[in-house]
Enzyme design. Structure first.
Site, PDB file in Angstrom:
ATOM      1  N   ARG A 113      -0.674   8.742 -11.066  1.00 13.20           N
ATOM      2  CA  ARG A 113      -0.819   7.574 -10.779  1.00 13.20           C
ATOM      3  C   ARG A 113      -0.459   6.343 -12.054  1.00 13.20           C
ATOM      4  NH1 ARG A 113      -0.491   3.670  -6.439  1.00 13.20           N
ATOM      5  NH2 ARG A 113      -2.097   2.107  -6.528  1.00 13.20           N
ATOM      6  N   THR A 390       7.398   3.233  -0.857  1.00  9.44           N
ATOM      7  CA  THR A 390       6.487   4.224  -1.026  1.00  9.44           C
ATOM      8  C   THR A 390       7.257   5.485  -0.092  1.00  9.44           C
ATOM      9  OG1 THR A 390       4.306   3.200  -1.357  1.00  9.44           O
ATOM     10  CG2 THR A 390       4.147   5.507  -1.127  1.00  9.44           C
ATOM     11  N   THR A 408       5.319   6.831  -5.265  1.00  9.27           N
ATOM     12  CA  THR A 408       5.721   5.157  -5.135  1.00  9.27           C
ATOM     13  C   THR A 408       5.986   4.516  -6.448  1.00  9.27           C
ATOM     14  OG1 THR A 408       4.856   3.443  -3.984  1.00  9.27           O
ATOM     15  CG2 THR A 408       3.347   4.394  -5.217  1.00  9.27           C
ATOM     16  N   ASN A 410       5.550   1.017  -5.504  1.00  8.24           N
ATOM     17  CA  ASN A 410       4.767  -0.007  -4.924  1.00  8.24           C
ATOM     18  C   ASN A 410       5.558  -0.667  -3.932  1.00  8.24           C
ATOM     19  OD1 ASN A 410       2.360  -1.137  -3.855  1.00  8.24           O
ATOM     20  ND2 ASN A 410       2.392  -2.672  -5.467  1.00  8.24           N
ATOM     21  N   ASP A 432      -1.531  -3.528  -7.142  1.00  4.65           N
ATOM     22  CA  ASP A 432      -2.627  -2.805  -6.525  1.00  4.65           C
ATOM     23  C   ASP A 432      -4.035  -2.849  -6.900  1.00  4.65           C
ATOM     24  OD1 ASP A 432      -1.451  -1.777  -4.083  1.00  4.65           O
ATOM     25  OD2 ASP A 432      -0.999   0.324  -5.088  1.00  4.65           O
ATOM     26  N   SER A 461      -5.282   2.817  -4.923  1.00  3.95           N
ATOM     27  CA  SER A 461      -4.391   3.338  -4.070  1.00  3.95           C
ATOM     28  C   SER A 461      -4.889   3.656  -2.386  1.00  3.95           C
ATOM     29  CB  SER A 461      -3.603   4.672  -4.611  1.00  3.95           C
ATOM     30  OG  SER A 461      -2.620   5.062  -3.497  1.00  3.95           O
ATOM     31  N   SER A 462      -3.857   3.727  -1.579  1.00 10.14           N
ATOM     32  CA  SER A 462      -4.178   4.165  -0.481  1.00 10.14           C
ATOM     33  C   SER A 462      -3.491   5.494  -0.009  1.00 10.14           C
ATOM     34  CB  SER A 462      -3.786   3.274   0.839  1.00 10.14           C
ATOM     35  OG  SER A 462      -4.551   1.973   0.708  1.00 10.14           O
ATOM     36  N   GLY A 483       1.497   1.719   2.163  1.00 11.64           N
ATOM     37  CA  GLY A 483       0.257   0.914   1.736  1.00 11.64           C
ATOM     38  C   GLY A 483      -0.897   1.216   2.295  1.00 11.64           C
TER      39      GLY A 483
HETATM   40  N1  GLY Z   1       1.106   1.302  -3.657  1.00 10.23           N
HETATM   41  C1  GLY Z   1       0.687   1.772  -2.408  1.00 10.23           C
HETATM   42  C2  GLY Z   1      -0.719   2.568  -2.817  1.00 10.23           C
HETATM   43  O1  GLY Z   1      -0.749   3.215  -3.841  1.00 10.23           O
HETATM   44  O2  GLY Z   1      -1.398   2.632  -1.744  1.00 10.23           O
END
Ligand code: GLY
Length: 578
Positions: A113, A390, A408, A410, A432, A461-462, A483
């Protein structure tokens, strides 16, 4: 006699019509034509890949057929999807990957990330009065976190790959140099983000035509700068991206914007190995992504809350099932706001959040046939806009080895900034983070104290690459973009497949819904619920928002030794295998 036969025929026809209506009305799902289905679903014996790109799936298969292992294929897929979905992901971004080793039954979890630049801080995106500075976390240099994808892939390959690194990058180089046809989703993203792309010389040149308009569907998109950048990445095991000429070009473009990412940030980027989040649901083991993703934790939490109910006999889209599932989602998102952030910086009570005891306590809050309101849980904040972006891919082989990865930049085209001369679209992952403890991000999700910006912290993040295992054997590998909807789409697909026992195609095709506590509504993806279902939910107190939300599940199931791949029929992508 003739009349009797006619009568019987009529009764039979009416009965069949009733059966057909009854079956169809049990749940709604996306319908596609046979040709589309052929592309998106496949059953094979040895190897399966599902991705959101046709050239990308082909790249993975090419590497396997050339003698690479599942990791080599995953690396090739990652680079190729960076080329084929430049609006969603790329080497200017980051992601997560889980490798499940069938022999050792161990999950290897990689976090690449983005990290906040050294000069960033808690008030980075607010003015002197504490008000969120519009657009700073979305467009241009300040929006970008230090990208982790290239170093992440290099580390994964060093640890687990078999084929030479440079070979795994070749399919992506070819795809960038020879180009591919612009498909509808890419064209739409170019149109939607045209004004932002026009702000930056290289972004404009690559993704818009001479008149500054989006390339039409069918135009062959060539990304020559990106091809050259990928060649250097292939030759230097990715290091040039962090310490060499590529790094210098990235920093020059960022600093031209007076933003802060530096050579020190790039050189200091750290890939993290983490412990998977583990949970269970009615005898199935769930493996998913820990913080800085909120995904795995809340998927397990939602499943824990729902485990006590017999959803199957209620029916997959029965209002009661939707009510209970939405309430579980609401409760999970309330905890997301309160507790979630980068666990290297803040304490996240993961044990409690994923425990059955805590889920039992939360379950008691759910009322029979009545929606939980946001008001009874907390005070509201304003909304953000919500584009889709993503990407996710899944791979599985006949031995039961699995790779699931979500990657991603984003939002669509990330920060919209292509670092000059590199073809690299820089992410806008800084959005985020929570700009303030009460702000909302691109997805309208509430921010929280634990997710404020700090130097070298990773934004929440999700993304939820996930695996389901039973009795030590792989059952399902899956994930999706989109997302905050990622975790609810993954949880629902798991429920559709293992609780409701829908065939994999239907588990993916069934209508999806999402509740994230704030905004206080059930958001429904097309095809929307039947009118009666909607009315019953409204009578329980739910606001229903019929608005698509862009999940694109890439799933592979192991069904009695056969590999069954489904690449979401809602979008561009392909299941391939042999
Ligand atoms: N950028 C979307 C996520 O990381 O959840």
């Amino acid at each position: 006699m003739k009349n009797f036969i006619k009568m019987s025929h009529l009764v039979l026809t009416i009965t069949l019509i009733f059966i057909a209506i009854a079956c169809d009305s049990s749940y709604r799902q996306v319908k596609v034509d046979a040709e589309n289905k052929k592309k998106h679903e496949l059953i094979s014996d040895n190897f399966m890949i599902t991705t959101q790109g046709e050239g990308t799936s082909a790249a993975g298969l090419e590497i396997i057929k050339a003698g690479g292992n599942i990791i080599d294929a995953a690396v090739a897929v990652s680079f190729a999807i960076s080329v084929e979905r430049p609006h969603s992901t790329g080497i200017g971004g980051g992601g997560f990957l889980i490798y499940y080793d069938a022999k050792t039954k161990k999950s290897h979890v990689y976090d690449f990330r983005e990290m906040a630049p050294l000069k960033s801080h808690k008030k980075y995106f607010v003015d002197a009065e504490g008000k969120q500075i519009k657009d700073k976390s979305l467009t241009g240099g300040f929006a970008a976190g230090t990208p982790g994808l290239v170093r992440g892939l290099a580390k994964i390959h060093k640890d687990l790959g078999k084929m030479d690194w440079d070979k795994t990058v070749q399919p992506a180089i070819k795809l960038a140099r020879n180009g591919f046809k612009v498909y509808p989703a890419l064209h739409n993203a170019m149109s939607a983000e045209r004004d932002r792309l026009l702000k930056f010389t290289d972004s404009k040149e690559i993704f818009l035509n001479k008149a500054g308009e989006p390339w039409p569907i069918g135009h062959v998109l060539v990304q020559e700068d990106l091809a050259k950048t990928l060649e250097t990445i292939a030759q230097t095991y990715g290091e040039d991206f962090y310490t060499g000429d590529i790094a210098k070009k990235i920093v020059a473009s960022i600093q031209e914007q007076k933003a802060d990412m530096s050579m020190q940030d790039l050189a200091g980027y750290e890939v993290k190995k983490r412990d998977a989040i583990k949970g269970s649901y009615k005898g199935y083991e769930i493996i998913s992504m820990p913080p800085p993703s909120s995904g795995g934790t809340h998927i397990v939490q939602i499943l824990n809350i729902l485990e006590d109910y017999d959803l199957k006999s209620m029916g997959v889209q029965n209002p009661k099932t939707i009510h209970l599932t939405s309430a579980a989602m609401q409760l999970a998102f309330r905890d997301r706001q309160r507790y979630m952030g980068d666990s290297d910086f803040v304490d996240v009570p993961l044990k409690t959040l994923t425990s059955k005891d805590y889920a039992a306590r939360l379950r008691k809050l759910i009322k029979k046939n009545k929606a939980l309101s946001f008001e009874e849980l907390k005070t509201p904040s304003p909304l953000g806009k919500e584009p889709e972006h993503t990407t996710h891919f899944s791979l599985m082989d006949k031995e039961g080895n699995i790779v699931v990865s979500t990657q991603t930049i984003n939002g669509w085209f990330g920060s919209a900034l292509v670092a000059e001369g590199t073809g690299i679209v820089m992410n806008n992952e800084m959005d985020d983070f929570a700009a303030s403890a009460s702000g909302v991000n691109l997805f309208g999700a509430l921010g929280g104290e634990n997710n404020l910006v700090e130097a070298r912290k990773r934004p929440l993040s999700s993304m939820s690459p996930s695996i389901v295992i039973k009795d030590g054997k792989p059952v399902l590998a899956l994930g999706t973009p989109s997302g905050t909807r990622i975790l609810t789409c993954v949880a629902q697909t798991i429920l559709n497949y293992i609780e409701h026992e829908l065939p994999l195609w239907e588990a993916v095709a069934a209508t999806r819904y999402h509740h994230q506590w704030y905004p206080d509504e059930i958001r429904v993806d097309p095809p929307y619920f039947y009118t009666n279902t909607k009315k019953e939910l409204q009578a329980m107190g739910y606001k229903i928002n019929e608005k698509g939300f862009g999940c694109s599940i890439q799933a592979i199931a192991n069904e009695n030794g056969k590999l069954h791949g489904v690449s979401d029929m809602r979008g561009y992508g392909q299941a391939v295998g042999f």
